[in-house]
Design an enzyme around this catalytic site. Structure first.
Site, PDB file in Angstrom:
ATOM      1  N   LYS A  13       0.823  -1.342  -0.033  1.00  0.00           N
ATOM      2  CA  LYS A  13       0.053  -0.019   0.113  1.00  0.00           C
ATOM      3  C   LYS A  13       1.056   1.296  -0.026  1.00  0.00           C
ATOM      4  CE  LYS A  13      -3.963   0.002   0.136  1.00  0.00           C
ATOM      5  NZ  LYS A  13      -5.028  -0.005  -0.561  1.00  0.00           N
TER       6      LYS A  13
ATOM      7  N   ASP B 295      -6.516   4.144  -5.357  1.00  0.00           N
ATOM      8  CA  ASP B 295      -7.015   3.989  -4.123  1.00  0.00           C
ATOM      9  C   ASP B 295      -7.908   5.445  -3.635  1.00  0.00           C
ATOM     10  OD1 ASP B 295      -6.843   2.010  -1.611  1.00  0.00           O
ATOM     11  OD2 ASP B 295      -6.782   3.930  -0.590  1.00  0.00           O
TER      12      ASP B 295
END
Length: 430
Positions: free
Chosen positions: A122, A162
């Site tokens: 991430k 995202d």
């Protein structure tokens, strides 16, 4: 406009309640319990409780008014025992290192649940894109890629969209990486525009997965989709597409919300019209009347609640007021552990995030496969492959929960973490 000024305009954490909690600590505790239930030794937990690699970068960006703003960015790679790592990049003023670490672990769990040949990763940049021009966002996106270019790539770590990032930002990142490497590498990043090697079905993949998880779980509870009244919290890409798909399939969407609050109508909302009204950041309530605070919105009467906003939205302060009988987590980490227990005691079923919202990484995997093959699928093929994998995974998790007499979240962690423990064992790491 400076980053600090932009953050003030956004009202940092507007969607986050005062009952905030450390999602990394909670994630680590759940992983430890899952590994204990599966019988793995302490060394396995020690390797899986933190990412194997974390990079913090400082990104100088010349803003439109000529001054240089320095932004902080992160990239966490949780575990690469199975294959390259994979995970999104978010632009948000509330990004923290612990959050990015926890999200990378969740990505590993999703990949494990769906048998994808990845570990989790991430990334995030502390910024307020709503106070930045497109040219400023482009310079930030390119600067981030330059800063992390040594640890990412199609066989190392594959970024994706995202929170507050999209196909345009992925295109800029792809272009910057190609310039650095001096060759085209479409497999470096997913969520790209179709013309640059993106996959059909990627934009709505997460939402479609959420809807399939909702449908399958509801049917196991004896409920049909057409009979359900649904609240959707969050109206960005995921939330708006969940509302749209549910509306098209005959469910009644009785409420939607964004960072400004929510709107509710027990007879249903005109979802297509609301989608037309929203801006690129998922904001629609500034154009509406009768807006209610988020805390009140979450407790409105419904059959299903779909939190599709940020972390820690359902907490011990409001879990006893939730009126839904089913919660399907479209967002990452919307329910605190304390709330989980309260909901369980009240008989409310929670489909966890690492299962429900994994449609995005699954179709990102499809995109990567298509890039590597140079052969592209129709949207129907993509959606059918996704649905098949979602149906199988939902029933696997729910069956595991029944077999071990645990909550679906614990079952998901047990199923998702096992492949990494086994891969590390085979490699001789533990």
């Amino acid at each position: 406009m400076s980053q600090e000024q932009g953050n003030k305009r956004l009202i940092v954490g507007a969607n986050k309640p005062a009952h905030d909690t450390n999602i990394l600590t909670n994630t680590q505790a759940t992983i430890r319990e899952a590994l204990d239930r599966l019988g793995y030794e302490e060394a396995v937990y020690e390797l899986l409780k933190e990412p194997i690699r974390v990079m913090t970068v400082r990104i100088p960006v010349r803003m439109d008014d000529g001054h240089v703003e320095v932004f902080t960015g992160y990239r966490a790679q949780h575990n690469d025992a199975i294959g390259p790592t994979k995970g999104g990049v978010r632009f948000h003023p509330d990004v923290t290192l612990d959050e990015v670490k926890a999200l990378s672990i969740w990505m590993s769990l999703k990949c494990g649940i769906f048998n994808l040949p990845y570990g989790g990763a991430k990334g995030g940049i502390v910024c307020d894109p709503r106070s930045m021009s497109l040219s400023e966002q482009e310079r930030l996106a390119r600067g981030y890629v330059r800063a992390i270019s040594q640890i990412v790539g199609p066989a190392k770590d594959i970024p994706a969209p995202d929170v507050y990032t999209n196909s345009q930002i992925m295109a800029w990142m792809y272009d910057e990486y190609s310039r650095i490497r001096e060759f085209d590498s479409p497999g470096f990043i997913t969520g790209k525009p179709l013309v640059l090697g993106g996959s059909r079905g990627r934009e709505s993949a997460t939402a479609l997965g959420v809807v399939v998880a909702l449908r399958e779980t509801a049917e196991r509870m004896g409920k049909k989709l057409s009979e359900l009244r649904v609240l959707v919290q969050g109206f960005g890409n995921v939330g708006s597409n969940v509302a749209r798909i549910l509306h098209e399939l005959g469910a009644t969407v009785v409420g939607i919300s964004d960072a400004g609050g929510g709107v509710y109508n027990e007879n249903g909302l005109p979802i297509p019209e609301l989608i037309e009204e929203k801006d690129s950041f998922g904001m629609v309530t500034p154009r509406l009347s009768g807006v209610i605070p988020t805390e009140e919105f979450l407790t409105k009467p419904c059959d299903v609640l779909v939190p599709a906003a940020l972390e820690n939205q359902i907490h011990e302060g409001n879990a006893d007021k939730i009126q839904a009988s089913l919660i399907v987590e479209a967002a990452n980490g919307p329910t605190t552990p304390e709330a989980d227990q309260i909901l369980h005691e009240r008989g409310i079923v929670v489909v966890p995030d690492v299962l429900a919202n994994a449609g995005g990484v699954t179709v990102s995997y499809f995109e990567w496969v298509q890039n590597n093959q140079g052969f592209y699928w129709t949207e129907e093929e993509v959606n059918q492959r996704l649905e098949n994998m979602m149906v199988q995974s939902v029933h696997n998790i729910l069956d595991t929960a029944e077999r071990y007499d645990v909550l679906p979240r614990m079952a998901a962690y047990m199923v998702g973490i096992r492949p990494f423990a086994e891969a590390m064992r085979w490699r001789g790491w533990v």
